[in-house]
Scaffold this motif. Structure first.
Motif, PDB file in Angstrom:
ATOM      1  N   THR A 165     -13.719  -7.671  -2.075  1.00  0.00           N
ATOM      2  CA  THR A 165     -12.660  -6.676  -2.187  1.00  0.00           C
ATOM      3  C   THR A 165     -11.787  -6.715  -0.940  1.00  0.00           C
ATOM      4  N   TYR A 166     -10.548  -6.256  -1.120  1.00  0.00           N
ATOM      5  CA  TYR A 166      -9.560  -6.320  -0.057  1.00  0.00           C
ATOM      6  C   TYR A 166      -8.754  -5.030  -0.059  1.00  0.00           C
ATOM      7  N   SER A 167      -8.329  -4.622   1.122  1.00  0.00           N
ATOM      8  CA  SER A 167      -7.426  -3.481   1.228  1.00  0.00           C
ATOM      9  C   SER A 167      -5.998  -4.001   1.128  1.00  0.00           C
ATOM     10  N   ILE A 168      -5.068  -3.107   0.901  1.00  0.00           N
ATOM     11  CA  ILE A 168      -3.667  -3.512   0.805  1.00  0.00           C
ATOM     12  C   ILE A 168      -3.190  -4.080   2.139  1.00  0.00           C
TER      13      ILE A 168
ATOM     14  N   THR B 116       3.350  -4.131   2.496  1.00  0.00           N
ATOM     15  CA  THR B 116       2.525  -3.374   1.548  1.00  0.00           C
ATOM     16  C   THR B 116       3.404  -2.869   0.403  1.00  0.00           C
ATOM     17  N   ARG B 117       4.661  -2.614   0.707  1.00  0.00           N
ATOM     18  CA  ARG B 117       5.596  -2.173  -0.335  1.00  0.00           C
ATOM     19  C   ARG B 117       5.733  -3.231  -1.433  1.00  0.00           C
ATOM     20  N   SER B 118       5.790  -4.500  -1.030  1.00  0.00           N
ATOM     21  CA  SER B 118       5.875  -5.598  -2.015  1.00  0.00           C
ATOM     22  C   SER B 118       4.642  -5.607  -2.908  1.00  0.00           C
ATOM     23  N   ILE B 119       3.486  -5.429  -2.304  1.00  0.00           N
ATOM     24  CA  ILE B 119       2.238  -5.435  -3.081  1.00  0.00           C
ATOM     25  C   ILE B 119       2.235  -4.267  -4.062  1.00  0.00           C
TER      26      ILE B 119
ATOM     27  N   LYS C  13      -3.791  -5.116 -10.548  1.00  0.00           N
ATOM     28  CA  LYS C  13      -4.443  -3.905 -11.065  1.00  0.00           C
ATOM     29  C   LYS C  13      -5.640  -3.528 -10.189  1.00  0.00           C
ATOM     30  N   PRO C  14      -5.348  -2.995  -8.990  1.00  0.00           N
ATOM     31  CA  PRO C  14      -6.461  -2.638  -8.100  1.00  0.00           C
ATOM     32  C   PRO C  14      -7.194  -1.402  -8.618  1.00  0.00           C
ATOM     33  N   LYS C  15      -8.437  -1.313  -8.236  1.00  0.00           N
ATOM     34  CA  LYS C  15      -9.198  -0.098  -8.523  1.00  0.00           C
ATOM     35  C   LYS C  15      -8.801   0.927  -7.476  1.00  0.00           C
ATOM     36  N   ARG C  16      -9.115   2.173  -7.735  1.00  0.00           N
ATOM     37  CA  ARG C  16      -8.776   3.243  -6.787  1.00  0.00           C
ATOM     38  C   ARG C  16     -10.032   3.952  -6.344  1.00  0.00           C
ATOM     39  N   ARG C  17     -10.050   4.283  -5.087  1.00  0.00           N
ATOM     40  CA  ARG C  17     -11.070   5.173  -4.543  1.00  0.00           C
ATOM     41  C   ARG C  17     -10.283   6.272  -3.847  1.00  0.00           C
ATOM     42  N   GLY C  18     -10.057   7.383  -4.559  1.00  0.00           N
ATOM     43  CA  GLY C  18      -9.147   8.407  -4.060  1.00  0.00           C
ATOM     44  C   GLY C  18      -7.739   7.839  -4.061  1.00  0.00           C
ATOM     45  N   GLN C  19      -7.075   7.874  -2.911  1.00  0.00           N
ATOM     46  CA  GLN C  19      -5.726   7.303  -2.779  1.00  0.00           C
ATOM     47  C   GLN C  19      -5.757   5.836  -2.324  1.00  0.00           C
ATOM     48  N   THR C  20      -6.955   5.342  -2.029  1.00  0.00           N
ATOM     49  CA  THR C  20      -7.096   3.985  -1.502  1.00  0.00           C
ATOM     50  C   THR C  20      -7.159   2.966  -2.629  1.00  0.00           C
ATOM     51  N   ARG C  21      -6.347   1.928  -2.485  1.00  0.00           N
ATOM     52  CA  ARG C  21      -6.368   0.819  -3.440  1.00  0.00           C
ATOM     53  C   ARG C  21      -7.442  -0.178  -2.998  1.00  0.00           C
TER      54      ARG C  21
ATOM     55  N   ARG D 102      -4.184 -13.574  -7.951  1.00  0.00           N
ATOM     56  CA  ARG D 102      -2.919 -13.309  -8.651  1.00  0.00           C
ATOM     57  C   ARG D 102      -1.774 -13.132  -7.670  1.00  0.00           C
ATOM     58  N   LEU D 103      -2.026 -12.447  -6.570  1.00  0.00           N
ATOM     59  CA  LEU D 103      -0.980 -12.272  -5.566  1.00  0.00           C
ATOM     60  C   LEU D 103      -0.546 -13.626  -5.023  1.00  0.00           C
ATOM     61  N   LYS D 104      -1.500 -14.479  -4.776  1.00  0.00           N
ATOM     62  CA  LYS D 104      -1.194 -15.833  -4.304  1.00  0.00           C
ATOM     63  C   LYS D 104      -0.345 -16.577  -5.343  1.00  0.00           C
ATOM     64  N   LEU D 105      -0.685 -16.439  -6.618  1.00  0.00           N
ATOM     65  CA  LEU D 105       0.076 -17.096  -7.688  1.00  0.00           C
ATOM     66  C   LEU D 105       1.477 -16.498  -7.832  1.00  0.00           C
ATOM     67  N   ILE D 106       1.592 -15.188  -7.685  1.00  0.00           N
ATOM     68  CA  ILE D 106       2.906 -14.526  -7.751  1.00  0.00           C
ATOM     69  C   ILE D 106       3.819 -15.098  -6.671  1.00  0.00           C
ATOM     70  N   LEU D 107       3.300 -15.167  -5.451  1.00  0.00           N
ATOM     71  CA  LEU D 107       4.111 -15.649  -4.334  1.00  0.00           C
ATOM     72  C   LEU D 107       4.448 -17.129  -4.483  1.00  0.00           C
TER      73      LEU D 107
END
Length: 132
Positions: free
Chosen positions: A10-13, A24-27, A37-45, A54-59
């Motif tokens: 898992t990774y943080s934004i 982080t705005r781009s993400i 489609k990140p999971k959420r733990r409270g307000q944390t992605r 997928r992010l690597k493929l998007i870029l």
């Protein structure tokens, strides 16, 4: 660092932002577009390895000229059925269309470079003649 990336699931934004040198705005924008489609733990992605890939493929797609809509379509096709013949044929069509488009861009760039080289040479010749 590579070993750490392979073992981390898992990774943080902010981690993804630093790794890919984007904001982080781009993400968050890619998330709003349904590409991540990140999971959420409270307000944390909480981003998964799949989100990171997928992010690597998007870029990479952006660098190659794919629109976000085209990238989304490829993701949807892949997610729908990774082994479906019709999905794979559609993906092949999209890839072929993009290859044709990129080849045309390469041809156009070659023509422009030739014209620029010619203009440069004309300027150099004119400067040489003026110096005499």
């Amino acid at each position: 660092m590579v070993d750490n990336q392979l073992s981390q699931t898992t990774y943080s934004i902010s981690e993804l932002s630093k790794e890919f040198d984007i904001t982080t705005r781009s993400i968050r924008f890619y998330e709003d577009q349904g590409l991540l489609k990140p999971k959420r733990r409270g307000q944390t992605r909480i981003y998964s390895l799949k989100d990171r890939v997928r992010l690597k493929l998007i870029l990479r797609g952006k660098r190659l000229g794919f629109s976000l809509a085209e990238t989304r379509r490829l993701f949807e096709l892949y997610d729908a059925d990774k082994n479906s013949s019709s999905q794979l044929h559609t993906m092949l069509e999209l890839v072929e269309e993009k290859k044709v488009s990129l080849q045309q861009q390469m041809d156009d760039i070659k023509v422009v470079l030739m014209e620029l080289n010619s203009a440069e040479q004309q300027c150099l010749d004119a400067l040489a003649n003026n110096a005499q």
